[in-house]
Design an enzyme around this catalytic site. Structure first.
Site, short mmCIF file in Angstrom:
data_model
loop_
_atom_site.label_atom_id
_atom_site.label_comp_id
_atom_site.label_asym_id
_atom_site.label_seq_id
_atom_site.Cartn_x
_atom_site.Cartn_y
_atom_site.Cartn_z
N TYR A 1 43.99 17.93 -24.69
CA TYR A 1 44.68 17.67 -23.99
C TYR A 1 44.14 16.26 -23.51
O TYR A 1 45.14 15.51 -23.12
CB TYR A 1 44.00 18.77 -22.98
CG TYR A 1 44.52 20.01 -22.72
CD1 TYR A 1 45.82 20.19 -22.52
CD2 TYR A 1 44.00 20.92 -23.44
CE1 TYR A 1 46.30 21.54 -22.55
CE2 TYR A 1 44.33 22.20 -23.33
CZ TYR A 1 45.74 22.45 -22.75
OH TYR A 1 45.99 23.81 -22.47
N ARG B 1 45.31 31.88 -3.80
CA ARG B 1 45.23 30.38 -4.07
C ARG B 1 46.25 29.20 -3.34
O ARG B 1 46.80 28.87 -2.73
CB ARG B 1 45.51 30.52 -5.81
CG ARG B 1 44.42 30.93 -6.07
CD ARG B 1 43.46 29.59 -7.29
NE ARG B 1 44.92 28.67 -8.14
CZ ARG B 1 45.57 27.49 -7.62
NH1 ARG B 1 44.09 27.33 -6.13
NH2 ARG B 1 46.28 27.08 -7.97
N ASP C 1 37.96 26.05 -15.13
CA ASP C 1 38.76 25.53 -16.17
C ASP C 1 38.15 24.73 -17.48
O ASP C 1 37.01 24.97 -16.69
CB ASP C 1 40.50 24.81 -15.52
CG ASP C 1 41.65 24.98 -16.77
OD1 ASP C 1 41.96 25.73 -15.95
OD2 ASP C 1 41.42 23.94 -17.40
N ARG D 1 41.96 35.72 -19.02
CA ARG D 1 42.69 35.26 -17.76
C ARG D 1 42.34 36.64 -16.90
O ARG D 1 43.35 36.98 -15.88
CB ARG D 1 43.79 35.38 -17.46
CG ARG D 1 44.45 33.69 -18.54
CD ARG D 1 44.08 32.67 -17.23
NE ARG D 1 43.81 31.20 -17.74
CZ ARG D 1 45.06 29.72 -18.43
NH1 ARG D 1 45.92 30.67 -17.76
NH2 ARG D 1 44.40 28.92 -18.74
N ARG E 1 46.71 34.83 -11.91
CA ARG E 1 48.31 35.31 -11.38
C ARG E 1 48.85 36.26 -10.70
O ARG E 1 50.12 36.26 -10.26
CB ARG E 1 49.45 33.94 -11.19
CG ARG E 1 48.76 32.99 -10.67
CD ARG E 1 50.15 31.58 -10.81
NE ARG E 1 49.75 30.53 -10.04
CZ ARG E 1 49.60 30.35 -9.42
NH1 ARG E 1 50.15 31.28 -8.18
NH2 ARG E 1 49.26 29.28 -8.60
O1 1CP Z 1 40.08 34.69 -16.09
C1 1CP Z 1 40.10 33.95 -16.61
O2 1CP Z 1 40.71 33.92 -17.53
C2 1CP Z 1 38.84 33.08 -16.28
C3 1CP Z 1 39.66 31.52 -15.77
C4 1CP Z 1 40.16 30.91 -16.83
C5 1CP Z 1 40.12 30.16 -17.72
C6 1CP Z 1 38.77 30.61 -18.55
C7 1CP Z 1 41.32 29.91 -16.12
C8 1CP Z 1 41.96 29.78 -14.90
N1 1CP Z 1 41.16 28.87 -17.47
C9 1CP Z 1 40.13 28.78 -18.25
C10 1CP Z 1 40.78 28.32 -19.43
C11 1CP Z 1 41.46 27.57 -19.82
N2 1CP Z 1 42.43 26.11 -19.01
C12 1CP Z 1 42.15 27.55 -21.50
C13 1CP Z 1 41.63 28.79 -22.56
C14 1CP Z 1 41.59 30.15 -22.12
C15 1CP Z 1 43.83 29.65 -23.30
O3 1CP Z 1 43.91 29.14 -24.76
O4 1CP Z 1 44.30 30.08 -22.44
C16 1CP Z 1 42.90 26.74 -21.22
C17 1CP Z 1 43.75 26.21 -22.64
C18 1CP Z 1 43.21 26.06 -20.21
C19 1CP Z 1 43.77 25.02 -19.14
C20 1CP Z 1 44.81 25.68 -18.77
N3 1CP Z 1 44.64 25.48 -17.67
C21 1CP Z 1 45.97 26.28 -18.52
C22 1CP Z 1 47.33 26.18 -19.78
C23 1CP Z 1 48.07 24.97 -20.14
C24 1CP Z 1 48.55 24.39 -21.09
O5 1CP Z 1 50.13 24.36 -21.31
O6 1CP Z 1 47.80 24.13 -22.85
C25 1CP Z 1 47.05 26.71 -17.71
C26 1CP Z 1 47.60 26.96 -17.27
C27 1CP Z 1 45.48 25.72 -16.35
C28 1CP Z 1 45.54 27.31 -15.05
C29 1CP Z 1 44.80 28.11 -14.93
N4 1CP Z 1 43.59 28.03 -15.13
C30 1CP Z 1 43.09 29.63 -15.52
C31 1CP Z 1 44.32 30.30 -13.93
C32 1CP Z 1 44.22 31.08 -13.23
C33 1CP Z 1 44.96 28.93 -14.64
C34 1CP Z 1 46.17 29.27 -13.82
C35 1CP Z 1 46.87 28.32 -12.86
C36 1CP Z 1 47.04 29.05 -11.04
O7 1CP Z 1 46.56 30.16 -10.67
O8 1CP Z 1 47.50 27.84 -10.07
#
Ligand code: 1CP
Length: 385
Positions: A182, A68, A104, A55, A59
């Site tokens: 999911y 964003r 994502d 990540r 944010r």
């Molecule tokens: O910088 C990076 O890491 C690249 C971008 C990236 C990656 C590798 C994002 C952007 N998402 C992911 C993978 C991802 N997405 C995972 C695997 C990693 C982990 O375990 O965190 C998972 C589980 C998700 C699903 C997801 N997407 C969640 C988790 C929800 C939950 O409660 O289980 C969330 C909050 C997101 C949104 C998201 N994806 C990425 C960002 C920066 C965000 C935040 C939202 C935003 O900016 O609006």
């Protein structure tokens, strides 16, 4: 070469995409200048321990929040130029040794026909999650990955050019069990009880879905490599809610299948791309994960570095695993924690990272201190040798 140069400096990504689409291929990419991350994946000597953060595009960066602001999350994922910009943002601030493409894991369920929305304050949400095995019939089982996920491939190609060879670009996917969870839970969950109900009540349908996901993931990862990804990470973020027996049955075989199939296919075209498996909270599976065809095993912070080394017996490189919350500590304390972590893992076959993603309220300055500490202390240790 001429073409690569003009692409690298050209301002507008849209023009670039029109230009680049017909001639996608590794030979067109700028030469890699910092290969420490790729060397470490293969257990080779490096001038310092490479570091990146899960990540890292997120944010916690004000420029990320600004880019964003007011935009739909998945619309952003579908815009190659936006993904490219968000991927590059952290690299402009910190000397990370790798970039990870902004995207994502949930783009795969979308490609299979499911609606997924990002709901503010709630996270990813499926308005119509899978409820019973009959619902599998509603899914697109044969997904045309090149068509449905082409926007990710375009983002990767564009970003690889715009990186100008600064560091390698990592592509990624969610693992089958994590995606299945999911798709059934309809969003985040602490127990994954709806998804686990399937494992115990509908094991055959569960395997059918996991197999379907595996086939798509293999195609998806191969497409990412063809588009320019130089390493691949598979996120099994929900390993922690499985026990060892369920992990053996519903996660591990598919993780292995993915690595084996991707590697076999790449070998046919003379390519070799390192793969990382990150099974969060899956420490019970560490020995197995180190023998699953991945070059690197990613670790969360609940595993002691020395014991992880012993349990994986030098078979793989390791990645991780500072508690992300340690970034709330003062900088001097971060240095001390990093020092201990490096001394525990050693400098060879090691990629420093956090044990999970950065949180939005983290101070970018402390992220910089983490990166700096890894570079400075690992150089110090390497100079002592
Ligand atoms: O910088 C990076 O890491 C690249 C971008 C990236 C990656 C590798 C994002 C952007 N998402 C992911 C993978 C991802 N997405 C995972 C695997 C990693 C982990 O375990 O965190 C998972 C589980 C998700 C699903 C997801 N997407 C969640 C988790 C929800 C939950 O409660 O289980 C969330 C909050 C997101 C949104 C998201 N994806 C990425 C960002 C920066 C965000 C935040 C939202 C935003 O900016 O609006």
């Amino acid at each position: 070469m001429e073409r690569t140069k003009s692409i690298a400096v050209s301002g507008r990504s849209h023009d670039f995409l029109k230009l680049a689409a017909p001639c996608r291929g590794p030979k067109d990419f700028p030469k890699l200048k910092n290969d420490a991350f790729l060397l470490a994946c293969r257990g080779q000597e490096t001038p310092h321990v490479p570091v990146w953060c899960m990540r890292q595009a997120g944010r916690y960066l004000p420029e990320f929040r600004e880019s964003r602001a007011g935009k739909d999350f998945f619309a952003t994922c579908r815009s190659p130029s936006a993904c490219c910009e968000l991927t590059l943002q952290p690299l402009r601030r910190f000397p990370f040794d790798a970039a990870i493409i902004f995207s994502d894991i949930l783009v795969i369920p979308q490609a299979m026909g499911m609606d997924v929305q990002m709901v503010a304050g709630k996270g990813p949400t499926f308005p119509e999650p899978l409820k019973e095995p009959e619902d599998l019939l509603l899914l697109q089982s044969k997904v045309d990955v090149n068509k449905e996920l082409d926007y990710v491939f375009k983002a990767i190609t564009l970003t690889r050019h715009k990186l100008e060879g600064k560091v390698p670009l990592i592509g990624f996917t969610g693992a089958p069990w994590t995606l299945m969870a999911y798709m059934i839970e309809g969003g985040g969950s602490t127990t994954q009880s709806k998804a686990k109900r399937w494992l115990y009540r509908h094991p055959e349908a569960s395997h059918q879905l996991l197999k379907m996901l595996t086939d798509i993931i293999v195609e998806y990862l191969l497409g990412q490599v063809a588009a320019g990804a130089q390493a691949l990470q598979v996120f099994e973020s929900h390993a922690g809610c499985l026990g060892p027996a369920e992990f053996q049955e519903f996660s591990l075989p598919y993780l292995r299948d993915i690595a084996r199939k991707v590697k076999d296919q790449l070998k046919e075209s003379g390519q070799d791309v390192p793969m990382i498996v990150f099974a969060k909270d899956g420490h019970y599976g560490l020995e197995d994960l180190s023998q699953s065809h991945y070059e690197v095993v990613g670790l969360d912070w609940t595993i002691d570095p020395r014991s992880a080394r012993e349990r994986t017996g030098g078979k793989v490189s390791l990645q991780g695993n500072m508690d992300p919350c340690a970034l709330y500590a003062p900088k001097e304390r971060i240095y001390e924690i990093v020092k201990k972590m490096l001394e525990g893992f050693g400098t060879r076959g090691y990629i420093a990272n956090l044990g999970h993603g950065l949180y939005p309220d983290m101070d970018p300055e402390n992220v910089g201190a983490f990166v700096e500490a890894v570079h400075a202390h690992s150089r110090h240790l390497l100079n002592l040798k």
